[in-house]
Write a protein that holds these residues in place. Sequence first.
Motif, PDB file in Angstrom:
ATOM      1  N   ARG A   1      20.622  17.806-103.735  1.00 16.15           N
ATOM      2  CA  ARG A   1      19.696  17.586-102.613  1.00 16.15           C
ATOM      3  C   ARG A   1      19.895  16.172-102.111  1.00 16.15           C
ATOM      4  O   ARG A   1      19.802  15.218-102.903  1.00 16.15           O
TER       5      ARG A   1
ATOM      6  N   ARG B   1       4.253  23.904-102.304  1.00 21.95           N
ATOM      7  CA  ARG B   1       5.593  23.832-102.892  1.00 21.95           C
ATOM      8  C   ARG B   1       6.603  23.580-101.776  1.00 21.95           C
ATOM      9  O   ARG B   1       6.371  23.909-100.615  1.00 21.95           O
ATOM     10  N   GLY B   2       7.732  22.991-102.133  1.00 18.54           N
ATOM     11  CA  GLY B   2       8.706  22.605-101.118  1.00 18.54           C
ATOM     12  C   GLY B   2       9.588  23.748-100.608  1.00 18.54           C
ATOM     13  O   GLY B   2      10.428  23.535 -99.746  1.00 18.54           O
TER      14      GLY B   2
ATOM     15  N   GLU C   1      18.286  13.738-101.091  1.00 17.21           N
ATOM     16  CA  GLU C   1      16.996  13.076-100.966  1.00 17.21           C
ATOM     17  C   GLU C   1      17.188  11.575-101.084  1.00 17.21           C
ATOM     18  O   GLU C   1      18.232  11.110-101.527  1.00 17.21           O
TER      19      GLU C   1
ATOM     20  N   THR D   1      11.804  24.317 -94.215  1.00 19.10           N
ATOM     21  CA  THR D   1      11.609  23.444 -95.376  1.00 19.10           C
ATOM     22  C   THR D   1      12.446  22.176 -95.240  1.00 19.10           C
ATOM     23  O   THR D   1      13.490  22.162 -94.589  1.00 19.10           O
ATOM     24  N   ASP D   2      11.968  21.089 -95.883  1.00 18.37           N
ATOM     25  CA  ASP D   2      12.748  19.841 -95.910  1.00 18.37           C
ATOM     26  C   ASP D   2      14.101  20.085 -96.560  1.00 18.37           C
ATOM     27  O   ASP D   2      15.105  19.529 -96.159  1.00 18.37           O
TER      28      ASP D   2
ATOM     29  N   ASP E   1      -0.562  18.838 -97.919  1.00 22.34           N
ATOM     30  CA  ASP E   1       0.146  18.019 -98.895  1.00 22.34           C
ATOM     31  C   ASP E   1       0.364  16.583 -98.381  1.00 22.34           C
ATOM     32  O   ASP E   1       0.941  15.761 -99.079  1.00 22.34           O
TER      33      ASP E   1
ATOM     34  N   ARG F   1       1.785  22.917 -95.283  1.00 13.31           N
ATOM     35  CA  ARG F   1       2.441  21.659 -95.642  1.00 13.31           C
ATOM     36  C   ARG F   1       1.566  20.448 -95.306  1.00 13.31           C
ATOM     37  O   ARG F   1       1.640  19.423 -95.978  1.00 13.31           O
TER      38      ARG F   1
END
Length: 428
Positions: A113, A256-257, A115, A59-60, A206, A203
Motif C-alpha cells: 500500500r 473499515r477502510g 501509504e 476506498t483510499d 471516522d 467514512r
Amino acid sequence: MASINAPKGVPDYVPPRSRDFYHVQESLSGSARRSGYEYIELPVFESTELYERGVGTSTDVVQKEMYTFTDRGDRSITLRPEGTAGVMRAVIENRLDKGALPVKLWYRGPFFRAERPQHGRYRQLQQVGVEAIGSVDPIIDAEVIAIADQSFRSLGLIGFHLELTSLGCKECRPAYRAKLQEFLSACDLDPETRERANVNPLRVLDDKREVVQAQLVQAPLMIDSLCDSCQRHYDEVRAYLSIFGVEWNEAPRMVRGLDYYTRTTFEFVHPALGAQSGIGGGGRYDGLMSELGGSELSGIGFGLGVDRTLLACEAEGLTPLIDHTVDIFVIPVGEEAREPAVSLLVGLRNAGFSADISVDNRGVKSALKVANGMKAPAVLILGPDEIKSGSIIVKDMDSGEQVTVSLEIVELVQLLQRNLHTKKEDES
Ligand code: HAM
C-alpha cells in the motif's frame, strides 16, 4: 560506488529481530491451523480490476494506495493491497465454492500500500489472514474472531482489545445510509468532506477532526437501524463469542477502510502503538463473491498485521520471543578435531537438535564469543586430549559449568536432551 537503500517505507527484518518476526508470523497462524483452516498460497500481483471491483473504487486503498503498472502484454496489474479479493478470485477460479462448504482457508505474506510511511505503517506490510466462505452461521463469525484473539494471546499479548459492530446488510444499510446523509447535509462541512458524505457517508463518522466530531454526536448509527435478521445475527454472534471466552467493546462508529464489509465487523486495537494501533481487523462480506463473478456466497475473515503485532510484543516487553539461534555449538580445537567434530554435528542434527559449528580454526575463546552471540545454551569442545581419551567437554553456557563426558553419540544425545529439557522447564 554509492550504496543502495531499500525503497521508502519498506522494512527489513534482519537478525536478531527477524527471529521474533518469524516467530510472530508462525504464532499468528497457529490457531487457524489448529482449527481446521487449510493453507492457500496466492500470487502477489493480480489484475487491477480485481481490486477495483472487490475492494471498491471509493476506498483510499484503491484511489490512492495501489502499486499499479502496465505489464509487457499491456495489461493493468496491481501488487496486492489486501488478501480477501485474491482469495475470492482463487476460490471461484478453482471452483472450491462448488465443493463442501464452508471453505476455510488461511494465508500469509506481503501486501503493498502506497501509504505515507510512519511508525507501524509500511508500504510493504505483512499479514496472516483467514477466510471462511459459504456460511452465514454466527458460529463462524465468533470462531473467526476467537481465532484472531487466541493468536494474539498465544504470543503473551494482553494489552489489546477487540472492537465490534454490525454494519447491516443490503436490506437495512441503504435506508440507514440515506438517514446518515440527511443528517450530514445539515452539518457544516468543508467541500471535501461534503463530497465524502455523498460518496461514502459512513467514512465521515471516522473523521478525526474535533470540528467534525463535535457535529456528529447525535449522528444516527447503523447499529440502531439493523433489520430483524441482522439484529438476530449480531445477537447470536455475541452469544457465541461469550462461549468462546472472548471479550469485546461495542464500537458502533467503527469504519473499515475496505468497502466489502456487511454485518459483523471488528478490529483488534493495541493502544501502545499510537496512531497505527490496529493490529488486526476483518468482518463479513455478503456481496463480494458475486461481485467477482462467483456464487451468492457470504464469507468472513480477518487480516492480522505481523509488523504491528511484533511492535506490540516489543511495547509489552515480551521480546526477545526467541533468544537463541541454536541449542548446541560445537567447537573443534586443532586440525585433528575438525573431522570428528563435523561427524558429531551431523549426529546431533540427525538426533533433532539445532546445532552449529565453529569454523576457520577459531581459538576456544573467540569461538565461545560466537556461541555467546547465538545464545547457544550448550557448547561442546573437542580438542586433542578429548580425542585421545574418546571424550568431549560439555559446557553449560548459563552456569559456566563444564563436564567431560564420553564422545559416544547415544550417551551424549541423552545427556544433552536431559540438560536442555531441564532448562526449558526452568524457563517456563
Ligand atoms: P485491513 O484492516 O486493511 O484489512 O488490514 C489488516 C491489518 O493489516 C491491519 O489491522 C494492520 O494491522 C495491518 N496493516 C494494514 N495496513 C498496514 C500498513 N500500511 N502497515 C502495517 N500494517 C498494516 C484487510 O486487509 C482485510 N483484507 C482483512 C479481512 C480479511 N477482512 C476480511 N477478511
